[in-house]
Design an enzyme around this catalytic site. Structure first.
Site, mmCIF file in Angstrom:
data_model
loop_
_atom_site.group_PDB
_atom_site.id
_atom_site.type_symbol
_atom_site.label_atom_id
_atom_site.label_comp_id
_atom_site.label_asym_id
_atom_site.label_seq_id
_atom_site.Cartn_x
_atom_site.Cartn_y
_atom_site.Cartn_z
ATOM 1 N N ILE A 291 51.086 26.114 34.727
ATOM 2 C CA ILE A 291 50.006 25.127 34.659
ATOM 3 C C ILE A 291 48.958 25.439 35.718
ATOM 4 O O ILE A 291 47.747 25.414 35.450
ATOM 5 C CB ILE A 291 50.555 23.695 34.864
ATOM 6 C CG1 ILE A 291 51.547 23.341 33.760
ATOM 7 C CG2 ILE A 291 49.407 22.680 34.896
ATOM 8 C CD1 ILE A 291 52.254 22.016 33.980
ATOM 9 N N GLN A 294 46.840 28.390 34.618
ATOM 10 C CA GLN A 294 45.919 28.013 33.550
ATOM 11 C C GLN A 294 44.754 27.190 34.095
ATOM 12 O O GLN A 294 43.603 27.374 33.690
ATOM 13 C CB GLN A 294 46.669 27.220 32.468
ATOM 14 C CG GLN A 294 45.791 26.489 31.464
ATOM 15 C CD GLN A 294 44.998 27.430 30.570
ATOM 16 O OE1 GLN A 294 45.349 28.598 30.420
ATOM 17 N NE2 GLN A 294 43.915 26.931 29.986
ATOM 18 N N GLU A 295 45.039 26.300 35.042
ATOM 19 C CA GLU A 295 44.014 25.400 35.552
ATOM 20 C C GLU A 295 43.048 26.087 36.520
ATOM 21 O O GLU A 295 41.846 25.837 36.480
ATOM 22 C CB GLU A 295 44.674 24.210 36.261
ATOM 23 C CG GLU A 295 45.388 23.234 35.341
ATOM 24 C CD GLU A 295 44.423 22.331 34.573
ATOM 25 O OE1 GLU A 295 43.346 22.812 34.161
ATOM 26 O OE2 GLU A 295 44.749 21.156 34.382
ATOM 27 N N SER A 296 43.557 26.926 37.407
ATOM 28 C CA SER A 296 42.699 27.427 38.485
ATOM 29 C C SER A 296 42.913 28.894 38.820
ATOM 30 O O SER A 296 42.284 29.390 39.762
ATOM 31 C CB SER A 296 42.965 26.611 39.755
ATOM 32 O OG SER A 296 44.295 26.870 40.228
#
Length: 455
Positions: A291, A294-296
Site C-alpha cells: 500500500i 502504491q501511495e507514495s
C-alpha cells in the site's frame, strides 16, 4: 528397514478408486498456477483450491504427490499410483499420452514471449531464422508444425522435462530469442520477469484439463464432469481464478522494475515500522508495504495536489481520526494507514470471507467507506454474491453519469478504486517473493478479523 520397505511398497501400490477409500490421490507440480505453499504455510493454488472443492463435494479428503519433472506425473498415471494429475495440462497433450482427459476447466492463449528490451516480432514470419524454444509435451509442437507449412524457415528447440519457469529463465538469460508458452503459465511469472513481454499470440488456444489414468473409475469421471459443469455455472471457477490471476496484468514492466529498484534503497529503513504495524493490527507487513509503495513509492514526504500527504497518503480528516499528528512522519503515517485499513475491513458485511474481504477493503481505503454506503442496486447485487469478480465488474459503473445520478452519495471513482486495489495485489505478490515473513512474539491486532489473504 522393515518400515522403510513397507513405505516403499505403499508408494508403488496402485491407488484405489476414491469412492472406495474416501481419498483422492492427486499428482501436482509446484507452480503459481497449480500448487504451492503460501506465506502462511498452507497449500494454495488455482488447481489446488478447485480440487479441494471437488473432493469436499464428494466427502473425500485429498493426498498430494508433488513432482519436479513433467514426465514423472505421467508415469504415476500410467502405473495407476495416483487418481488424477493437475499441472495446467493441455487436453491435446493428455490425449497424445493415451490418458483420459477430464472436463475442460478453461482455455488459455498461447504466447510468443520475447525480451522487452529488443524489437518484438509481430508475426511468425519475423521468427524465421530466430532461436525459438518450447517444451516437449506442451502441445505447442503440433501448432508450430502447422505454421511451418506457411513459414518453411521456422525452426525451434524442443526442451525436455522442464517446467515453464525454467523456459522463461533461459529466455531472459539470452539463450533464445523467443519462447512459446501458455498464458496461464506466463501470467503468474510476469512480476518475476519484468524484462519479458508477450509479442503476439498463436491463433490456437490450449484447453486446460486434469488427466486421469486409463481404466479410471466411471464414478470419478462422472463426478468430475458434474462438478466442473456446476462450478462453471455457479461461478466457482471464476471466483477461484480471480483470486490467483485477476490482478496479474495490471502493472506494466516499468511499474515492476520501479518497485524492484526502490526496494533496496527505501524499504530497509521503513521495514521496522511496517512490522510494528503488523504487530498492532495483524495485517501482513508486506501488504502494508505494498500500500505504501502504491501511495507514495515509499516517500514519507509525498504530497498530492488534493492535499493528501505522507507515505500512506492520508487525508487530514483520516489522519485526525487515526490519531496521526504528523502525516509526514513515516512511522505515524504507516500506523495510521494500517489502522484505517482495519476500519475499512470492519465496515464490510461479515459474510464476505478472505481474501476478498481484504481486496474490497483496499478499494474502500482508496475511496473511503462511503463507497459501500452508496446503496446503488448494481453494487449491492454484486456484494451479495460475495465474489470479488462480480464487484470488480460493478465498480467502474459507479463513475458513470446514469448510475451516479441515481445514487444517494453521487459520483464515485469506482474504476480508480479498482486499479488501486489491483496494483496493490501485484506489489504484494512481488514482496511476498522477496521479503521474509515477520513473526512477532505476539499480535495485538485481532487476527481473525485482520488476517492477510493468501499470497
Amino acid at each position: 528397514m522393515l518400515a522403510l520397505m513397507t513405505a516403499l511398497a505403499a508408494c508403488s501400490r496402485p491407488a484405489a478408486p476414491p469412492e472406495t477409500t474416501g481419498v483422492l490421490q492427486v499428482g501436482v507440480r509446484n507452480s503459481p498456477t497449480t500448487y504451492f505453499m503460501a506465506h502462511n504455510g498452507e497449500p494454495a493454488g488455482f488447481e489446488h483450491d478447485l480440487l479441494v472443492a471437488f473432493a469436499q463435494s464428494q466427502n473425500w479428503s485429498v493426498e498430494w504427490t508433488e513432482e519436479s519433472h513433467p514426465d514423472t506425473l505421467f508415469e504415476l498415471l500410467d502405473s495407476h499410483r495416483i487418481n488424477l494429475a493437475a499441472a495446467s495440462l493441455p487436453r491435446a497433450v493428455v490425449k497424445d499420452r493415451h490418458l483420459i482427459a477430464g472436463p475442460i476447466l478453461f482455455e488459455s492463449p498461447v504466447h510468443i514471449v520475447t525480451r522487452a528490451t529488443e524489437k518484438a516480432p509481430r508475426s511468425m514470419a519475423d521468427l524465421s531464422g530466430k532461436k525459438l524454444a518450447l517444451i516437449i509435451g506442451s502441445g505447442h509442437s503440433p501448432m508450430l508444425m502447422r505454421l511451418k507449412r506457411k513459414y518453411p524457415k521456422l525452426g525451434w528447440a524442443a526442451l525436455e522435462n522442464v517446467w515453464p519457469e525454467e523456459l522463461l529463465a533461459q529466455l531472459q538469460a539470452g539463450k533464445y530469442d523467443a519462447v512459446v508458452i501458455n498464458g496461464m503459465d506466463f501470467d503468474p511469472m510476469r512480476n518475476v520477469y519484468p524484462e519479458l513481454a508477450v509479442a503476439f499470440n498463436l491463433p490456437e488456444k490450449q484447453q486446460i484439463v486434469w488427466a486421469l489414468p486409463k481404466g479410471s473409475s466411471q464414478a470419478l469421471r462422472n463426478g468430475l464432469a458434474r462438478f466442473v459443469e456446476r462450478a462453471q455455472a455457479d461461478g466457482s471457477i471464476k471466483r477461484i481464478y480471480e483470486r490467483y490471476f485477476g490482478h496479474l496484468r495490471q502493472l506494466d514492466s516499468s511499474d515492476i522494475l520501479g518497485v524492484l529498484q526502490r526496494r533496496p534503497s527505501r524499504l530497509p529503513e521503513l521495514r521496522r515500522h511496517f512490522q510494528e504495524a503488523q504487530t498492532l493490527t495483524g495485517i501482513d507487513w508486506r501488504l502494508l508495504a505494498a500500500i505504501g509503495y502504491q501511495e507514495s513509492q515509499w516517500n514519507a514526504f509525498a504530497t498530492s495536489p488534493t492535499g493528501v500527504r505522507g507515505l500512506m497518503m492520508l487525508t487530514g480528516e483520516t489522519a485526525d481520526r487515526m490519531g496521526v499528528a504528523d502525516r509526514l512522519d513515516a512511522r505515524q503515517s504507516i500506523l495510521g494507514g494500517a489502522r484505517y485499513l482495519v476500519m475499512m475491513k470492519e465496515t464490510l458485511p461479515s459474510r464476505i470471507p478472505e481474501p476478498d474481504r481484504t481486496w474490497l477493503a483496499l478499494a474502500a481505503y482508496n475511496q473511503g467507506k462511503g463507497i459501500w454506503r452508496m446503496h446503488a442496486a448494481l453494487l449491492r447485487r454484486a456484494m451479495a454474491t460475495r465474489q470479488l469478480a462480480d464487484v470488480k465488474e460493478a465498480l467502474p459503473y459507479l463513475s458513470r453519469g446514469t448510475y451516479a445520478a441515481a445514487m444517494k452519495y453521487g459520483y464515485a471513482r469506482g474504476g480508480e478504486a479498482l486499479n488501486f486495489a489491483e496494483n496493490i495485489r501485484s506489489y504484494y505478490d512481488i514482496l511476498l517473493r522477496l521479503e521474509p515473513e515477520y513473526k512477532p512474539l505476539f499480535n495485538l491486532g485481532r487476527r481473525a478479523d485482520t488476517q492477510a489473504p493468501p499470497g
